[in-house]
Design a protein around this motif. Sequence first.
Motif, PDB file in Angstrom:
ATOM      1  N   GLY A   1       0.829  -1.195   0.000  1.00  0.00           N
ATOM      2  CA  GLY A   1       0.000   0.000   0.000  1.00  0.00           C
ATOM      3  C   GLY A   1       0.866   1.249   0.000  1.00  0.00           C
ATOM      4  N   MET A   2       0.358   2.313  -0.605  1.00  0.00           N
ATOM      5  CA  MET A   2       1.098   3.570  -0.672  1.00  0.00           C
ATOM      6  C   MET A   2       0.176   4.722  -0.281  1.00  0.00           C
ATOM      7  N   LEU A   3       0.548   5.426   0.782  1.00  0.00           N
ATOM      8  CA  LEU A   3      -0.151   6.640   1.194  1.00  0.00           C
ATOM      9  C   LEU A   3       0.781   7.825   0.984  1.00  0.00           C
ATOM     10  N   GLU A   4       0.233   8.965   0.570  1.00  0.00           N
ATOM     11  CA  GLU A   4       1.053  10.154   0.319  1.00  0.00           C
ATOM     12  C   GLU A   4       0.337  11.381   0.831  1.00  0.00           C
ATOM     13  N   ASN A   5       1.103  12.293   1.455  1.00  0.00           N
ATOM     14  CA  ASN A   5       0.542  13.518   2.011  1.00  0.00           C
ATOM     15  C   ASN A   5       1.664  14.529   2.232  1.00  0.00           C
ATOM     16  N   PRO A   6       1.337  15.806   2.425  1.00  0.00           N
ATOM     17  CA  PRO A   6       2.382  16.783   2.749  1.00  0.00           C
ATOM     18  C   PRO A   6       3.106  16.429   4.041  1.00  0.00           C
ATOM     19  N   THR A   7       4.332  16.879   4.159  1.00  0.00           N
ATOM     20  CA  THR A   7       5.133  16.565   5.350  1.00  0.00           C
ATOM     21  C   THR A   7       4.583  17.221   6.605  1.00  0.00           C
TER      22      THR A   7
ATOM     23  N   LYS B   1       0.734  12.995  16.931  1.00  0.00           N
ATOM     24  CA  LYS B   1      -0.229  11.940  17.285  1.00  0.00           C
ATOM     25  C   LYS B   1      -1.032  11.469  16.081  1.00  0.00           C
ATOM     26  N   ASP B   2      -1.277  12.371  15.112  1.00  0.00           N
ATOM     27  CA  ASP B   2      -2.058  11.980  13.934  1.00  0.00           C
ATOM     28  C   ASP B   2      -1.340  10.890  13.148  1.00  0.00           C
ATOM     29  N   LEU B   3      -0.054  11.095  12.906  1.00  0.00           N
ATOM     30  CA  LEU B   3       0.718  10.112  12.157  1.00  0.00           C
ATOM     31  C   LEU B   3       0.842   8.808  12.943  1.00  0.00           C
TER      32      LEU B   3
ATOM     33  N   VAL C   1      10.519  10.616   2.942  1.00  0.00           N
ATOM     34  CA  VAL C   1      10.124  11.914   2.406  1.00  0.00           C
ATOM     35  C   VAL C   1      10.799  12.064   1.053  1.00  0.00           C
ATOM     36  N   VAL C   2      10.019  12.318   0.038  1.00  0.00           N
ATOM     37  CA  VAL C   2      10.543  12.517  -1.313  1.00  0.00           C
ATOM     38  C   VAL C   2      10.057  13.872  -1.799  1.00  0.00           C
ATOM     39  N   CYS C   3      10.991  14.737  -2.157  1.00  0.00           N
ATOM     40  CA  CYS C   3      10.636  16.056  -2.656  1.00  0.00           C
ATOM     41  C   CYS C   3      10.645  16.048  -4.181  1.00  0.00           C
ATOM     42  N   ALA C   4       9.625  16.658  -4.755  1.00  0.00           N
ATOM     43  CA  ALA C   4       9.517  16.716  -6.213  1.00  0.00           C
ATOM     44  C   ALA C   4      10.692  17.433  -6.855  1.00  0.00           C
ATOM     45  N   SER C   5      11.424  18.243  -6.088  1.00  0.00           N
ATOM     46  CA  SER C   5      12.528  19.034  -6.648  1.00  0.00           C
ATOM     47  C   SER C   5      13.649  18.172  -7.214  1.00  0.00           C
ATOM     48  N   HIS C   6      13.651  16.878  -6.894  1.00  0.00           N
ATOM     49  CA  HIS C   6      14.646  15.977  -7.480  1.00  0.00           C
ATOM     50  C   HIS C   6      14.279  15.568  -8.906  1.00  0.00           C
ATOM     51  N   PHE C   7      13.061  15.913  -9.309  1.00  0.00           N
ATOM     52  CA  PHE C   7      12.578  15.499 -10.621  1.00  0.00           C
ATOM     53  C   PHE C   7      12.119  16.677 -11.482  1.00  0.00           C
ATOM     54  N   VAL C   8      11.461  17.646 -10.846  1.00  0.00           N
ATOM     55  CA  VAL C   8      10.927  18.823 -11.532  1.00  0.00           C
ATOM     56  C   VAL C   8      11.282  20.063 -10.710  1.00  0.00           C
ATOM     57  N   PRO C   9      11.333  21.239 -11.329  1.00  0.00           N
ATOM     58  CA  PRO C   9      11.713  22.447 -10.584  1.00  0.00           C
ATOM     59  C   PRO C   9      10.560  23.004  -9.749  1.00  0.00           C
ATOM     60  N   GLN C  10      10.178  22.245  -8.760  1.00  0.00           N
ATOM     61  CA  GLN C  10       9.096  22.613  -7.852  1.00  0.00           C
ATOM     62  C   GLN C  10       9.413  22.124  -6.455  1.00  0.00           C
ATOM     63  N   SER C  11       9.212  22.969  -5.464  1.00  0.00           N
ATOM     64  CA  SER C  11       9.392  22.555  -4.071  1.00  0.00           C
ATOM     65  C   SER C  11       8.102  21.906  -3.587  1.00  0.00           C
ATOM     66  N   ARG C  12       8.134  20.590  -3.437  1.00  0.00           N
ATOM     67  CA  ARG C  12       6.924  19.854  -3.054  1.00  0.00           C
ATOM     68  C   ARG C  12       7.318  18.612  -2.261  1.00  0.00           C
ATOM     69  N   PRO C  13       7.788  18.789  -1.018  1.00  0.00           N
ATOM     70  CA  PRO C  13       8.146  17.620  -0.210  1.00  0.00           C
ATOM     71  C   PRO C  13       6.902  16.871   0.246  1.00  0.00           C
ATOM     72  N   ARG C  14       6.927  15.569   0.126  1.00  0.00           N
ATOM     73  CA  ARG C  14       5.788  14.737   0.511  1.00  0.00           C
ATOM     74  C   ARG C  14       6.278  13.529   1.299  1.00  0.00           C
ATOM     75  N   ILE C  15       5.480  13.134   2.282  1.00  0.00           N
ATOM     76  CA  ILE C  15       5.794  11.920   3.024  1.00  0.00           C
ATOM     77  C   ILE C  15       5.037  10.760   2.392  1.00  0.00           C
ATOM     78  N   PHE C  16       5.774   9.686   2.102  1.00  0.00           N
ATOM     79  CA  PHE C  16       5.182   8.464   1.579  1.00  0.00           C
ATOM     80  C   PHE C  16       5.152   7.443   2.714  1.00  0.00           C
ATOM     81  N   ILE C  17       3.966   6.993   3.020  1.00  0.00           N
ATOM     82  CA  ILE C  17       3.774   5.941   4.025  1.00  0.00           C
ATOM     83  C   ILE C  17       3.587   4.649   3.243  1.00  0.00           C
TER      84      ILE C  17
END
Length: 398
Positions: A119-125, A134-136, A154-170
Amino acid sequence: MHPDTNEVIPSKTHVEFFAGIGGVTAGLNSWSTIWANDIDKMKSEYYAKNHGDHIVCEDINKLSPSDVPESSLVSATYPCTNTSCAGDRTGLMGIQSGVVYKWVSLVRSKGGASCYPFGMLENPTGLISRGKGKDLRSLIMTVNEMGYSVVLTVVCASHFVPQSRPRIFINCIKKSIAHENLKAINSAADIPQCNKLYPKPLRDWMAKNIDLDICSIGTPALPTRTVQLEDLIDFNSDSSDWASQALTQELVANLTGVQRDRFDKLVRSPAICVASVARRGRKRADGTSYNATEISTSGLAPAQRPYKGGSSRCWVLVAGKGCYRFKCVSPRESARLMGFDDCFELPENAKQAYQCTGDSVVPQAVAWVEKHVFAPLASQPLIVKDVPIKQFELDLAC
């Protein structure tokens, strides 16, 4: 009717919840999406245009377990309205982000990890700190109870595209698979010391929650981005995306201090430069409010957001050789910043297009997670269910 507990799970198939325009489906290379769901009619329409008609447009609260097929991977890029810095920060107790627990209920009633081994969950950091962590914790405890061990990255989109978009993948992995193939996090010393994949807030959180079933994939390298912001901007566009003279004067007038110095330096540059521009609410010394213009030369656009007015739209400054112009990033340019190519079909209505791109997930980030988390584990033979379905039903009833 539930299948027999010894049924073989379909190999490399994927079901996508909160699909939007299909960022997860677009990013997966080895898994084939057989079913998707989203509540938004317009996004579902464009999911179907780009990926096929296997999407069901329906409120997740109205779905029953029998509506959802089995697969080897299930994903949920659930709403970030209550968890992101741009949202209301109420966390998973918020109405919109809290629908992740409806996803939990559906997956659990299907058999949890015995039905969906990955399973893959994704959300902002921001999720890491919501509710003082406590939520996490509550979410991962619940996922653990469903038969999963969890890999957090945590994978940030900036490694792929020129956008700052860090996301946590559960990343949820059936316990029998995770415990056999991955290193368990049993102490703070087991937490990888990698600021990119495991930034300090996440490492601190993990150190406080050692009792949870969490594993590590180590520290695989994130790629170095090759595409630059200026590569994605259409300089020759003669559209209304360019700021009017009046708006240009307003933007320049609201540059102060270091921001004005940065602007002047860019204008004097011997080469044409592209910088991102943000309009932020600030107060003057007399207490009156205004939209300050702030310029970033990081080479990154801010995180793309759904259209909710002028402040949520992404702007860039094109300057150099004594000239300058401000440009609002167009829907197509926003899609490029999100990692979608120009063949990806978008609504003609600009507001709808921004809604599609701003709510999505960057496919290249999904592809990286697939390659480094799931693909190595899925290279083994087909997984056979080994947990009685009725046991999960009893657990849910309790």
